[in-house]
Design a protein around this motif. Structure first.
Motif, mmCIF file in Angstrom:
data_model
loop_
_atom_site.group_PDB
_atom_site.id
_atom_site.type_symbol
_atom_site.label_atom_id
_atom_site.label_comp_id
_atom_site.label_asym_id
_atom_site.label_seq_id
_atom_site.Cartn_x
_atom_site.Cartn_y
_atom_site.Cartn_z
ATOM 1 N N ALA A 227 0.826 -1.208 0.000
ATOM 2 C CA ALA A 227 0.000 0.000 0.000
ATOM 3 C C ALA A 227 0.861 1.260 0.000
ATOM 4 O O ALA A 227 0.581 2.217 -0.732
ATOM 5 C CB ALA A 227 -0.934 -0.013 1.207
ATOM 6 N N GLU A 228 1.926 1.255 0.796
ATOM 7 C CA GLU A 228 2.795 2.433 0.857
ATOM 8 C C GLU A 228 3.542 2.645 -0.457
ATOM 9 O O GLU A 228 3.704 3.774 -0.930
ATOM 10 C CB GLU A 228 3.794 2.275 2.004
ATOM 11 C CG GLU A 228 3.159 2.356 3.380
ATOM 12 C CD GLU A 228 4.080 1.870 4.485
ATOM 13 O OE1 GLU A 228 5.263 1.555 4.172
ATOM 14 O OE2 GLU A 228 3.623 1.783 5.642
ATOM 15 N N ALA B 176 2.571 1.713 -3.470
ATOM 16 C CA ALA B 176 1.644 2.107 -4.527
ATOM 17 C C ALA B 176 1.143 3.532 -4.351
ATOM 18 O O ALA B 176 0.729 4.178 -5.324
ATOM 19 C CB ALA B 176 0.456 1.152 -4.558
ATOM 20 N N ASP B 177 1.198 4.037 -3.127
ATOM 21 C CA ASP B 177 0.711 5.395 -2.844
ATOM 22 C C ASP B 177 1.781 6.389 -3.256
ATOM 23 O O ASP B 177 2.426 7.028 -2.437
ATOM 24 C CB ASP B 177 0.399 5.517 -1.356
ATOM 25 C CG ASP B 177 -0.420 6.752 -1.037
ATOM 26 O OD1 ASP B 177 -0.944 7.377 -1.985
ATOM 27 O OD2 ASP B 177 -0.530 7.096 0.150
ATOM 28 N N SER B 178 1.961 6.522 -4.579
ATOM 29 C CA SER B 178 3.162 7.150 -5.106
ATOM 30 C C SER B 178 2.936 8.475 -5.816
ATOM 31 O O SER B 178 3.861 9.255 -5.986
ATOM 32 C CB SER B 178 3.812 6.193 -6.116
ATOM 33 O OG SER B 178 2.883 5.920 -7.162
ATOM 34 N N TYR C 199 3.295 3.539 -9.288
ATOM 35 C CA TYR C 199 2.229 2.693 -8.755
ATOM 36 C C TYR C 199 2.359 1.265 -9.267
ATOM 37 O O TYR C 199 2.033 0.302 -8.562
ATOM 38 C CB TYR C 199 0.879 3.292 -9.167
ATOM 39 C CG TYR C 199 -0.341 2.499 -8.738
ATOM 40 C CD1 TYR C 199 -0.905 2.675 -7.473
ATOM 41 C CD2 TYR C 199 -0.952 1.593 -9.598
ATOM 42 C CE1 TYR C 199 -2.035 1.964 -7.082
ATOM 43 C CE2 TYR C 199 -2.078 0.877 -9.216
ATOM 44 C CZ TYR C 199 -2.609 1.075 -7.950
ATOM 45 O OH TYR C 199 -3.727 0.364 -7.577
ATOM 46 N N SER D 267 -9.897 5.132 -4.940
ATOM 47 C CA SER D 267 -8.661 5.102 -4.133
ATOM 48 C C SER D 267 -7.427 4.998 -5.012
ATOM 49 O O SER D 267 -6.423 5.689 -4.800
ATOM 50 C CB SER D 267 -8.702 3.938 -3.149
ATOM 51 O OG SER D 267 -9.687 4.144 -2.161
ATOM 52 N N SER D 268 -7.480 4.125 -6.008
ATOM 53 C CA SER D 268 -6.359 3.964 -6.921
ATOM 54 C C SER D 268 -6.088 5.251 -7.688
ATOM 55 O O SER D 268 -4.933 5.637 -7.882
ATOM 56 C CB SER D 268 -6.642 2.824 -7.895
ATOM 57 O OG SER D 268 -5.672 2.779 -8.926
ATOM 58 N N GLN E 244 -4.115 7.472 -5.568
ATOM 59 C CA GLN E 244 -2.740 6.986 -5.426
ATOM 60 C C GLN E 244 -1.876 7.319 -6.638
ATOM 61 O O GLN E 244 -0.691 7.624 -6.503
ATOM 62 C CB GLN E 244 -2.737 5.476 -5.196
ATOM 63 C CG GLN E 244 -3.191 5.055 -3.809
ATOM 64 C CD GLN E 244 -3.185 3.547 -3.658
ATOM 65 O OE1 GLN E 244 -3.793 2.827 -4.439
ATOM 66 N NE2 GLN E 244 -2.484 3.062 -2.647
ATOM 67 N N THR E 245 -2.449 7.226 -7.819
ATOM 68 C CA THR E 245 -1.669 7.467 -9.041
ATOM 69 C C THR E 245 -1.618 8.940 -9.433
ATOM 70 O O THR E 245 -0.944 9.291 -10.403
ATOM 71 C CB THR E 245 -2.249 6.672 -10.222
ATOM 72 O OG1 THR E 245 -3.585 7.135 -10.499
ATOM 73 C CG2 THR E 245 -2.267 5.187 -9.922
ATOM 74 N N SER F 209 -7.932 13.841 -4.427
ATOM 75 C CA SER F 209 -8.503 13.276 -3.207
ATOM 76 C C SER F 209 -9.845 12.652 -3.564
ATOM 77 O O SER F 209 -10.379 12.880 -4.658
ATOM 78 C CB SER F 209 -8.703 14.358 -2.133
ATOM 79 O OG SER F 209 -9.707 15.279 -2.558
ATOM 80 N N SER G 273 -4.200 -0.918 -3.119
ATOM 81 C CA SER G 273 -4.982 0.200 -2.588
ATOM 82 C C SER G 273 -5.575 -0.109 -1.220
ATOM 83 O O SER G 273 -6.304 0.715 -0.665
ATOM 84 C CB SER G 273 -6.105 0.565 -3.567
ATOM 85 O OG SER G 273 -5.568 1.062 -4.773
#
Length: 371
Positions: free
Chosen positions: A64-65, A67-69, A75, A271-272, A275-276, A281, A307
């Motif tokens: 998760a960390e 991918a949170d890029s 990702y 969510s994805s 992240q990408t 938000s 995610s």
């Protein structure tokens, strides 16, 4: 907060309510939803020694960390580990079976799960062996958990195997493969580079979706639709760039207007997308405006492991931010079922025989808690 709609069912669904609702998932990657414990098991069995940790909880957090890029390219990097352990018939079958179990436990009644067969050949498997192993896992999952899963075969944008994978999808379309997909880094790899594969699929009356409008803007959406003829758009978040909001007035550009008019489904993964970097938000995600404008929006997980999410949790986040209710939840679900790559009669049976009665029962239970 939105104004009350006439006849709106006012009780907001809880996460537990959402889990019980009969849901539909269209955009979920097989290698993006592997159980961390399974990754550890398969790595040990296969001799794969590159995992950052062999503790399942720590590994879940690492995925998760990582991918949170903030970018699609970063990702995608953690997928080297899940893909790295999915190189045998036994591993692929196990992952597919567990995927079916996890989705069924989340209340999903129909799902389309995608994967790239060409990424699972390192240990000597053939493309056919990969496809059949995954189909076997999902068939066992259907027998045991009652969930129906159709698979999408994915080609990678930066490889020259799209025609080969397209033909594979057509070959197995009567055995559980319901369509074709193309994915990977969007910038520099436009979908028109694979135009021959899409023309072949159209000649064969086959369904396909294209990742577009996630890591790149409107040109990728335009090419996916107008050049390639995509049935659906994977993500399609950047369609918002063709919509202008000025106070109470909203103006759609020609592409956005076309997407809405043609009812082209958008496979959005909130969510994805955050992240990408496709959305800043959940609160600022274009899904809120697109929903209100009547686009054919669907809600999806993309990668449950990366995610750290489920479809129920994705809905819960949207309900919290946008004040959605039971009617919205059902609307998204029916949108997804209408957009599935199943025959019309089967889609209709699920909508009228499972989804609508299921939601009606849940609404009644919430309105009559002591009954």
């Amino acid at each position: 907060m939105r104004a009350e709609r006439p006849g709106r069912f006012n009780t907001r669904p809880t996460l537990e309510d959402i889990r019980r609702a009969p849901k539909v998932l269209l955009h979920d990657h097989l290698d993006g939803g592997v159980r961390p414990g399974t990754v550890v098991d398969l790595a040990r069995e296969s001799g794969y020694g590159d995992l950052p940790t062999t503790d399942p909880d720590a590994l879940r957090a690492w995925f998760a960390e990582s991918a949170d890029s903030g970018s699609l390219e970063r990702y995608l990097k953690p997928f080297s580990h899940t893909g790295g352990v999915m190189q045998s018939v036994e591993a692929l079958t196990r992952v597919a079976y567990e995927c079916a179990e996890d989705l069924a436990n989340d209340g999903i009644v129909y799902a389309e799960v995608r994967y790239a067969p060409a990424l699972h050949l390192r240990a000597g498997l053939s493309l056919e062996q990969v496809v059949e192993a995954v189909l076997d896992g999902f068939a066992r999952g259907r027998r045991e958990f009652g969930i129906r899963v159709g698979t999408l075969l994915t080609a990678n944008r930066n490889q020259a195997r799209s025609m080969e994978i397209a033909k594979l999808a057509v070959r197995y379309r009567d055995d559980g493969v319901v369509g074709f997909d193309i994915a990977g880094t969007e910038a520099g790899y436009p979908p028109i580079k694979h135009l021959d594969a899409f023309e072949y699929l159209r000649r064969e009356n086959a369904h396909f979706t294209i990742h577009a409008g996630e890591g790149f803007g409107l040109p990728s959406i335009w090419q996916a639709i107008q050049w390639c003829g995509a049935d659906r758009l994977g993500h399609g978040v950047r369609i918002i760039d063709d919509i202008e909001v000025d106070g109470d007035e909203t103006r759609l550009g020609r592409l956005a207007d076309y997407v809405r008019d043609k009812r082209i489904p958008l496979e959005m993964c909130p969510s994805s997308n955050v992240q990408t970097g496709a959305a800043t938000s959940i609160a600022e995600h274009p899904i809120g405006l697109l929903h209100d404008l009547g686009f054919r929006v669907t809600v999806n997980t993309d990668n449950r492991l990366m995610s750290k999410t489920t479809l129920s949790e994705e809905f819960a986040k949207l309900i919290e931010v946008f004040d959605y209710d039971w009617d919205d939840l059902q609307w998204f679900t029916v949108n997804a079922m209408k957009s599935a790559f199943l025959p019309f009669t089967e889609r209709l049976e699920l909508i009228n025989g499972v989804i609508k009665p299921g939601f009606a029962q849940l609404k009644w239970n919430r309105a009559h808690p002591s009954a």
